[in-house]
Design a protein around this motif. Structure first.
Motif, PDB file in Angstrom:
ATOM      1  N   GLY A 138       0.977  -1.025   0.127  1.00 27.63           N
ATOM      2  CA  GLY A 138      -0.409   0.072  -0.114  1.00 27.63           C
ATOM      3  C   GLY A 138       1.036   1.221  -0.664  1.00 27.63           C
ATOM      4  O   GLY A 138      -0.097   2.307  -0.012  1.00 27.63           O
ATOM      5  N   GLY A 139       1.893   1.100   0.143  1.00 28.92           N
ATOM      6  CA  GLY A 139       3.125   2.521  -0.266  1.00 28.92           C
ATOM      7  C   GLY A 139       3.984   1.690   0.558  1.00 28.92           C
ATOM      8  O   GLY A 139       4.696   0.685   1.664  1.00 28.92           O
ATOM      9  N   GLU A 140       4.966   3.364   1.106  1.00 31.39           N
ATOM     10  CA  GLU A 140       6.714   2.413   1.711  1.00 31.39           C
ATOM     11  C   GLU A 140       5.757   2.757   3.104  1.00 31.39           C
ATOM     12  O   GLU A 140       5.325   2.447   3.310  1.00 31.39           O
ATOM     13  CB  GLU A 140       7.546   3.768   1.640  1.00 31.39           C
ATOM     14  N   MET A 141       7.379   2.079   3.477  1.00 31.88           N
ATOM     15  CA  MET A 141       7.133   1.687   5.363  1.00 31.88           C
ATOM     16  C   MET A 141       6.512   2.394   6.040  1.00 31.88           C
ATOM     17  O   MET A 141       7.002   3.582   5.984  1.00 31.88           O
ATOM     18  CB  MET A 141       8.925   1.102   5.429  1.00 31.88           C
ATOM     19  N   GLY A 142       5.538   1.944   6.806  1.00 36.96           N
ATOM     20  CA  GLY A 142       5.054   2.926   7.496  1.00 36.96           C
ATOM     21  C   GLY A 142       3.902   3.227   7.038  1.00 36.96           C
ATOM     22  O   GLY A 142       3.090   4.169   8.172  1.00 36.96           O
ATOM     23  N   TYR A 143       4.025   3.032   6.033  1.00 35.20           N
ATOM     24  CA  TYR A 143       1.881   4.386   5.645  1.00 35.20           C
ATOM     25  C   TYR A 143       0.732   3.923   5.739  1.00 35.20           C
ATOM     26  O   TYR A 143       0.372   4.905   6.315  1.00 35.20           O
ATOM     27  CB  TYR A 143       1.977   3.519   3.878  1.00 35.20           C
ATOM     28  N   TRP A 144       0.680   2.821   6.389  1.00 32.77           N
ATOM     29  CA  TRP A 144      -0.015   2.428   7.692  1.00 32.77           C
ATOM     30  C   TRP A 144      -0.516   3.637   9.028  1.00 32.77           C
ATOM     31  O   TRP A 144      -1.337   3.993   9.105  1.00 32.77           O
ATOM     32  CB  TRP A 144      -0.475   1.290   8.099  1.00 32.77           C
ATOM     33  N   ALA A 145       0.822   4.072   9.323  1.00 33.87           N
ATOM     34  CA  ALA A 145       0.580   4.841  10.300  1.00 33.87           C
ATOM     35  C   ALA A 145      -0.268   5.876  10.134  1.00 33.87           C
ATOM     36  O   ALA A 145      -0.668   6.522  11.099  1.00 33.87           O
ATOM     37  CB  ALA A 145       1.829   4.840  11.155  1.00 33.87           C
ATOM     38  N   GLU A 146      -0.477   6.600   9.074  1.00 36.23           N
ATOM     39  CA  GLU A 146      -0.666   7.668   9.019  1.00 36.23           C
ATOM     40  C   GLU A 146      -2.687   7.422   8.434  1.00 36.23           C
ATOM     41  O   GLU A 146      -2.380   6.989   7.388  1.00 36.23           O
ATOM     42  CB  GLU A 146      -0.336   8.603   7.773  1.00 36.23           C
ATOM     43  N   PRO A 147      -3.538   8.817   8.539  1.00 38.14           N
ATOM     44  CA  PRO A 147      -4.664   8.259   7.637  1.00 38.14           C
ATOM     45  C   PRO A 147      -4.889   7.977   6.670  1.00 38.14           C
ATOM     46  O   PRO A 147      -4.046   9.024   5.849  1.00 38.14           O
ATOM     47  CB  PRO A 147      -5.176   9.662   8.836  1.00 38.14           C
ATOM     48  N   PRO A 148      -5.477   7.284   5.782  1.00 37.33           N
ATOM     49  CA  PRO A 148      -5.582   7.785   4.696  1.00 37.33           C
ATOM     50  C   PRO A 148      -5.790   8.285   4.175  1.00 37.33           C
ATOM     51  O   PRO A 148      -6.873   9.807   4.663  1.00 37.33           O
ATOM     52  CB  PRO A 148      -6.768   5.904   3.881  1.00 37.33           C
ATOM     53  N   ALA A 149      -5.311   9.199   2.761  1.00 37.35           N
ATOM     54  CA  ALA A 149      -6.067  10.660   1.964  1.00 37.35           C
ATOM     55  C   ALA A 149      -7.187  10.402   1.954  1.00 37.35           C
ATOM     56  O   ALA A 149      -7.450  10.256   1.265  1.00 37.35           O
ATOM     57  CB  ALA A 149      -4.588  10.917   1.219  1.00 37.35           C
TER      58      ALA A 149
END
Length: 147
Positions: free
Chosen positions: A135-146
């Motif tokens: 879904g993106g680079e490492m740690g992308y899940w830590a931020e809410p989706p755009a």
């Protein structure tokens, strides 16, 4: 004055009536001339039909071609051509939509995956992504989706 005799007369026997009635019954049971006489469908026509059924305008031609081949394998290409010509078959229409959303071959005997990451179910389930798909680079899940 005598009546003129027709030069040809229609002589219906019990046998000819039974044969004619039987032929009519068999023809109606078989659905003749029905939709079975429809021509096989090509990729462009299948995409157009699929766009109408799914409401999606950006369907992939390669996936459509593979779906058509799978439908040919199970003997449904004439039925799909008839559906595209306006014949109503809600079950077949639902099968086509299900194939686009699941990405799986419409052939129940096949294990073929026509598409996985581009299956329409992932658009419908915007809160997730295909398993095994980054879904993106490492740690992308830590931020809410755009959005």
């Amino acid at each position: 004055m005598t009546q003129p005799t027709p030069s040809h007369s229609l002589h219906a026997t019990r046998r000819s009536i039974l044969v004619g009635g039987s032929a009519l019954a068999v023809a109606s049971f078989a659905g003749w001339p029905g939709h079975a006489s429809a021509a096989a469908i090509d990729t462009d026509a299948f995409i157009k039909l699929s766009q109408e059924l799914t409401g999606k305008s950006d369907l992939d031609a390669d996936y459509a071609s593979r779906m058509i081949k799978a439908y040919e394998m199970i003997g449904k290409s004439d039925d799909i051509a008839a559906l595209a010509d306006g014949y109503e078959d809600p079950q077949l229409a639902n099968e086509i939509v299900a194939a686009w959303y699941s990405g799986l071959s419409p052939d129940p005997e096949s294990n073929e995956v026509i598409t996985y990451t581009d299956a329409l179910m992932w658009e419908a389930m915007s809160f997730t992504k295909p398993m095994g798909y980054c879904g993106g680079e490492m740690g992308y899940w830590a931020e809410p989706p755009a959005g």
